[in-house]
Design a protein around this motif. Structure first.
Motif: not given
Length: 282
Positions: A58-68
């Protein structure tokens, strides 16, 4: 790390070098890399493969959340591709046609271990991206693997895992040097040369041109590629329908994120780099 040492000394980028700042960040990246890998293996003993794969990747989801949270733009194609790729990995993980189902059942603590590994993956990817142009690649790989190796030994000592200063193939610190079986030194050389020197190095190298999110999603395709290689060399059976469908979904999600990233990727003029290469005398 032993093999990367001479490479780091021989292949050195004259434009960059070691500094206390870059070394500290590289050590931090090594810690993230270790946490990402180690907690996944811990989670496998405490929860299902599907849950371990889902939360650890889920690191890809975490990266998206960080970008948001950082108010960076995230396109619908980019965010959707992440969810599609992870969904494909989950579908593939539920394929039990190639093995038994005697593993552990769902566990909250196991899922938390896997999710902790995802945070380590985020740290690893972001620091590796930051180090581009500040630390040459062989030097970074040397630090990355050395830190991971040291932390592995410390973990064995803290958890009282049997570890002896011998060449015992099971519990010896130098057991990997044994040539009595192909599962030690020959396999270790394959893992270092193919998986680390080619696989991990390529992941880090392309971060010069791609966002860490793209690399994060591409990493979801590793089980699909591993399965294909296993079938070719004869160590894996033909997958079931769930694996095939899941693999195709992962590939679709990867293409979605990669296509979205093409619109925001910086362009580089590589003509100067090509001209700087040593000329072959004829």
């Amino acid at each position: 790390s032993i093999l990367f040492c001479p490479v780091a000394l021989i292949v050195k980028d004259s434009g960059v070098g070691f500094s206390w700042e870059t070394v500290r960040v590289a050590i931090l990246s090594g810690i993230g890399y270790f946490v990402y890998s180690a907690l996944f293996f811990v989670a496998l003993d405490k929860t299902t493969l599907a849950d371990a794969y889902l939360f650890n990747n889920s690191h890809s989801v975490l990266l998206v959340l960080m970008k948001l949270f950082a108010r960076h733009p995230v396109s619908m194609l980019e965010g959707g591709g992440v969810l599609v790729a992870i969904g494909g990995g989950v579908i593939s993980s539920f394929d039990h046609s190639r093995g038994g189902s005697s593993g552990p059942g769902p566990s909250l603590i196991g899922n938390m271990f896997a999710l902790g590994g995802a945070f380590g993956g985020v740290l690893y990817l972001l620091t590796a991206k930051w180090l581009h142009g500040k630390l040459d690649l062989p030097g970074f790989m040397l630090i990355l693997n050395t830190v991971a190796a040291i932390l592995s030994v410390i973990t064995c000592v803290v958890t009282k895992t049997p570890l002896y200063w011998s060449m015992d193939v099971d519990d010896g610190f130098f057991g990997f040097l044994s040539c009595d079986t192909w599962r030690r030194l020959p396999l270790e050389l394959y893992i270092v040369i193919v998986c680390s020197m080619i696989g991990v190095v390529c992941y880090i190298a392309v971060m010069k041109y791609f966002d860490p999110l793209v690399v994060s999603v591409v990493m979801l395709a590793e089980p699909v590629v591993a399965l294909v290689i296993g079938i070719v060399v004869g160590v894996a059976g033909i997958p079931g329908v769930m694996s095939i469908v899941g693999g195709l979904v992962v590939i679709l999600g990867t293409f979605m994120v990669t296509f979205a990233a093409k619109k925001s990727t910086d362009s580089y003029d590589v003509s100067e780099a090509v001209q700087a290469l040593p000329q072959v005398q004829t």
